[in-house]
Design an enzyme around this catalytic site. Structure first.
Site, mmCIF file in Angstrom:
data_model
loop_
_atom_site.group_PDB
_atom_site.id
_atom_site.type_symbol
_atom_site.label_atom_id
_atom_site.label_comp_id
_atom_site.label_asym_id
_atom_site.label_seq_id
_atom_site.Cartn_x
_atom_site.Cartn_y
_atom_site.Cartn_z
ATOM 1 C CB SER A 45 -9.130 -3.391 2.603
ATOM 2 O OG SER A 45 -10.229 -3.724 1.771
ATOM 3 C CB THR A 66 -8.440 -4.600 7.163
ATOM 4 O OG1 THR A 66 -7.263 -3.786 7.153
ATOM 5 C CG2 THR A 66 -9.617 -3.766 6.690
ATOM 6 C CG ASP A 146 3.626 -19.222 6.270
ATOM 7 O OD1 ASP A 146 4.620 -18.477 6.168
ATOM 8 O OD2 ASP A 146 2.535 -18.848 6.735
ATOM 9 C CB THR A 175 -0.204 -15.112 1.077
ATOM 10 O OG1 THR A 175 -0.731 -14.569 -0.146
ATOM 11 C CG2 THR A 175 0.071 -16.587 0.897
ATOM 12 N NE ARG A 208 -6.039 -7.105 0.574
ATOM 13 C CZ ARG A 208 -6.880 -7.386 1.582
ATOM 14 N NH1 ARG A 208 -7.725 -8.392 1.489
ATOM 15 N NH2 ARG A 208 -6.876 -6.636 2.679
ATOM 16 C CG ASP A 232 -14.331 -12.978 -0.732
ATOM 17 O OD1 ASP A 232 -15.526 -12.653 -0.931
ATOM 18 O OD2 ASP A 232 -13.611 -12.420 0.121
ATOM 19 C CD GLU A 237 -11.514 -6.912 -4.414
ATOM 20 O OE1 GLU A 237 -11.696 -6.106 -3.480
ATOM 21 O OE2 GLU A 237 -11.223 -8.088 -4.226
ATOM 22 C CG HIS A 254 -12.690 -8.129 -0.580
ATOM 23 N ND1 HIS A 254 -11.616 -7.377 -0.980
ATOM 24 C CD2 HIS A 254 -12.349 -8.621 0.635
ATOM 25 C CE1 HIS A 254 -10.667 -7.413 -0.050
ATOM 26 N NE2 HIS A 254 -11.099 -8.163 0.951
ATOM 27 N N GLY A 257 -14.630 -12.144 4.919
ATOM 28 C CA GLY A 257 -14.389 -11.790 6.330
ATOM 29 C C GLY A 257 -15.539 -11.046 6.985
ATOM 30 C CE1 TYR A 258 -16.165 -6.634 4.700
ATOM 31 C CE2 TYR A 258 -18.283 -6.190 3.698
ATOM 32 C CZ TYR A 258 -16.989 -5.827 3.947
ATOM 33 O OH TYR A 258 -16.509 -4.642 3.433
HETATM 34 N N1 LIG Z 1 -11.391 -11.855 1.824
HETATM 35 C C1 LIG Z 1 -11.406 -11.281 2.999
HETATM 36 O O1 LIG Z 1 -12.415 -10.762 3.429
HETATM 37 C C2 LIG Z 1 -10.163 -11.318 3.850
HETATM 38 C C3 LIG Z 1 -10.303 -11.337 5.242
HETATM 39 C C4 LIG Z 1 -9.133 -11.427 6.024
HETATM 40 C C5 LIG Z 1 -7.880 -11.440 5.432
HETATM 41 N N2 LIG Z 1 -7.797 -11.356 4.082
HETATM 42 C C6 LIG Z 1 -6.472 -11.382 3.419
HETATM 43 O O2 LIG Z 1 -5.871 -12.626 3.761
HETATM 44 C C7 LIG Z 1 -4.533 -12.403 4.174
HETATM 45 C C8 LIG Z 1 -4.196 -13.430 5.229
HETATM 46 O O3 LIG Z 1 -4.927 -13.150 6.406
HETATM 47 P P1 LIG Z 1 -4.375 -13.598 7.834
HETATM 48 O O4 LIG Z 1 -5.253 -12.940 8.831
HETATM 49 O O5 LIG Z 1 -4.213 -15.062 7.887
HETATM 50 O O6 LIG Z 1 -2.935 -12.918 7.818
HETATM 51 P P2 LIG Z 1 -1.657 -13.369 8.629
HETATM 52 O O7 LIG Z 1 -0.672 -12.267 8.500
HETATM 53 O O8 LIG Z 1 -2.040 -13.824 9.986
HETATM 54 O O9 LIG Z 1 -1.113 -14.662 7.828
HETATM 55 C C9 LIG Z 1 -0.518 -14.592 6.575
HETATM 56 C C10 LIG Z 1 0.463 -15.748 6.454
HETATM 57 O O10 LIG Z 1 0.951 -15.774 5.110
HETATM 58 C C11 LIG Z 1 2.322 -16.111 5.162
HETATM 59 N N3 LIG Z 1 3.029 -15.731 3.935
HETATM 60 C C12 LIG Z 1 3.595 -14.545 3.615
HETATM 61 N N4 LIG Z 1 4.166 -14.623 2.407
HETATM 62 C C13 LIG Z 1 3.959 -15.871 1.949
HETATM 63 C C14 LIG Z 1 4.314 -16.544 0.756
HETATM 64 N N5 LIG Z 1 5.034 -15.956 -0.216
HETATM 65 N N6 LIG Z 1 3.903 -17.829 0.594
HETATM 66 C C15 LIG Z 1 3.186 -18.459 1.560
HETATM 67 N N7 LIG Z 1 2.878 -17.858 2.726
HETATM 68 C C16 LIG Z 1 3.230 -16.588 2.921
HETATM 69 C C17 LIG Z 1 2.822 -15.376 6.395
HETATM 70 O O11 LIG Z 1 4.065 -15.887 6.861
HETATM 71 C C18 LIG Z 1 1.669 -15.600 7.367
HETATM 72 O O12 LIG Z 1 1.865 -16.756 8.151
HETATM 73 C C19 LIG Z 1 -4.496 -10.960 4.677
HETATM 74 O O13 LIG Z 1 -3.226 -10.385 4.485
HETATM 75 C C20 LIG Z 1 -5.538 -10.270 3.845
HETATM 76 O O14 LIG Z 1 -4.938 -9.693 2.713
HETATM 77 C C21 LIG Z 1 -8.904 -11.312 3.276
HETATM 78 O O1 LIG Z 2 -7.913 -7.700 5.024
HETATM 79 C C1 LIG Z 2 -9.055 -7.822 5.493
HETATM 80 O O2 LIG Z 2 -9.259 -7.834 6.724
HETATM 81 C C2 LIG Z 2 -10.257 -7.934 4.565
HETATM 82 O O3 LIG Z 2 -9.851 -8.199 3.289
HETATM 83 C C3 LIG Z 2 -11.035 -6.678 4.586
HETATM 84 O O4 LIG Z 2 -11.459 -6.393 5.833
HETATM 85 C C4 LIG Z 2 -12.218 -6.699 3.641
HETATM 86 O O5 LIG Z 2 -13.154 -5.728 3.936
HETATM 87 P P1 LIG Z 2 -13.019 -4.139 3.725
HETATM 88 O O6 LIG Z 2 -11.953 -3.678 4.650
HETATM 89 O O7 LIG Z 2 -12.619 -3.899 2.314
HETATM 90 O O8 LIG Z 2 -14.354 -3.622 4.099
#
Ligand SMILES: NC(=O)c1ccc[n+]([C@@H]2O[C@H](COP(=O)([O-])OP(=O)(O)OC[C@H]3O[C@@H](n4cnc5c(N)ncnc54)[C@H](O)[C@@H]3O)[C@@H](O)[C@H]2O)c1
Ligand SMILES: O=C(O)[C@H](O)[C@H](O)COP(=O)(O)O
Length: 378
Positions: A45, A66, A146, A175, A208, A232, A237, A254, A257-258
């Site tokens: 990312s 990601t 959602d 989201t 995010r 997180d 960032e 961040h 997810g690691y």
């Molecule tokens: N911190 C981390 O390491 C990490 C790891 C994985 C994902 N993420 C982030 O988390 C997000 C979600 O991950 P995921 O795998 O569940 O994605 P996903 O696409 O499976 O789920 C996202 C959900 O959010 C909903 N959504 C979209 N807009 C919305 C709104 N305005 N209000 C409420 N809900 C809404 C979507 O309909 C969907 O069901 C990713 O897009 C990514 O940016 C961060």
């Molecule tokens: O969207 C994701 O899957 C995570 O936020 C992402 O993987 C975080 O780790 P990075 O890709 O920045 O190493």
């Protein structure tokens, strides 16, 4: 065939070298000269993928290991005829386990039972949906928001965000980052929303950074609002607001997810997508890649209560192990990314085989994702 891979993608060299010549590079910044003869680019990312990076380069496919895709200009890739794949859901389990680890820590510190709390989940996709199932397996009430899924007519009792703000004791965001459009999530948690949270509520952001207005959050915390916070992800960032870090209860770089499983799934998902793109379909089983975990097997005598679950969860992963190092280095250039690059191995709950002499404990742990069995031992 030359394939550029981010150096923070476990197993990338081992897998992609089956398809071509692999070069591992830093993702932030990505050395641009490396793109001059690259056929494919595999990122995480931290790399912004757009016309500025790829116009005039020979790259024909981009993979991101990601779940989030806000760093990729998918529209431009499509019009430039460049293939693309993300890794949806690859690290969803890891994020859910991060949230549980944080909630169990706060519950112990503040002396409350999680079953007395209502958890509002904003974004019920791969992460939010799994989180809902695991919380409900413990008898914890959830409220779901959602709008995109509600508008599609998906099954589920979806509520307006306002209802969650009014009723939830824990509000956790999962989201994507949408900067505009009908489902805009940029600053979804703004000053007005934060100020309306229930007194003593817990706010979690592991999606995010910019989904929560970080300046507004800091202003509310400085104003003395009774709020526990788990962040997180940060706005921006890697240069997070160090004053905000001092005010949050848990702050990490961040890394929600690691887990090794989560990162390895990300690599295998884009590897499979690229192999299909070039007509050499491969499928990879994660079990053939992963090493044995540090703790593999344990016996649990008696029933499972919250304190026991906390000890078990924290045996596999205690979020405080990632909070302290961030506080030590925050504000120093390059250190946020260094923490992420040198991340100590972390495994998922499924890596722990738990033998239980209590049938209900085994059943609950299985629903939670542990590799649990019931076996009378006394
Ligand atoms: N911190 C981390 O390491 C990490 C790891 C994985 C994902 N993420 C982030 O988390 C997000 C979600 O991950 P995921 O795998 O569940 O994605 P996903 O696409 O499976 O789920 C996202 C959900 O959010 C909903 N959504 C979209 N807009 C919305 C709104 N305005 N209000 C409420 N809900 C809404 C979507 O309909 C969907 O069901 C990713 O897009 C990514 O940016 C961060
Ligand atoms: O969207 C994701 O899957 C995570 O936020 C992402 O993987 C975080 O780790 P990075 O890709 O920045 O190493």
């Amino acid at each position: 065939m030359k394939i550029l891979v981010d150096e923070n993608m476990p197993y990338a060299r081992e897998l992609f070298s089956r398809l071509g010549e692999v070069r591992a590079v830093t993702g932030r910044p990505l050395p641009e000269e490396a793109l001059d003869d690259a056929d494919a680019l595999m990122v995480r990312s931290v790399t912004k993928v757009n016309a500025a990076l790829l116009a005039g380069k020979p790259v024909k496919f981009v993979g991101t290991a990601t779940a989030g895709t806000d760093h990729v200009d998918e529209e431009w890739l499509a019009q430039a005829g460049i293939g693309f794949s993300a890794a949806p859901g690859c690290n969803a389990i890891a994020v859910v386990e991060y949230v549980f680890s944080a909630l169990l820590m706060l519950a112990e510190r503040d002396g409350f039972a999680l079953t007395d709390r209502t958890v509002g989940i904003v974004g019920v996709g791969n992460v939010g949906g799994r989180l809902q199932k695991r919380l409900e397996a413990l008898g914890i009430k959830t409220l779901l928001c959602d709008p995109p899924r509600a508008d599609k007519g998906d099954d589920g009792d979806f509520l307006p965000l306002e209802t969650l703000v009014e009723q939830a004791d824990v509000l956790t965001f999962h989201t994507p980052l949408f900067k505009d459009g009908p489902y805009k999530t940029l600053h979804l948690a703004d000053e007005a929303l934060i100020s309306r949270l229930k007194p003593g509520a817990i706010l979690i952001n592991a999606c995010r950074g910019a989904v929560v207005d970080n300046s507004a959050l800091l202003a509310r915390l400085n104003a003395g609002q009774r709020l526990s916070t788990v962040l997180d992800v940060w706005e921006p960032e890697p240069d997070l607001n160090t004053e905000l870090l001092t005010q949050v209860d848990i702050g990490t770089a961040h890394i929600a997810g690691y887990t090794l499983e989560g990162k390895a799934r990300g690599t295998t998902q884009v590897f499979e997508a690229y192999s299909e793109f070039i007509g050499q379909r491969h499928q990879i089983s994660l079990d053939t890649l992963l090493p044995a975990p540090e703790f593999g097997r344990i016996t649990l005598h008696g029933p499972l209560d919250q304190a026991t679950l906390k000890r078990l969860v924290h045996l596999v992963y205690d979020v405080r192990r990632d909070d302290a190092p961030l506080r030590q280095v925050a504000g120093k250039a390059g250190e946020f990314d260094k923490l992420r690059k040198n991340y100590q191995e972390r495994r998922e709950w499924s890596s722990l085989y738990v033998q239980c002499d209590d049938a209900r404990a085994a059943e609950t742990l299985t629903k939670l994702g542990f590799n649990a069995v019931h076996h009378a031992t006394r």
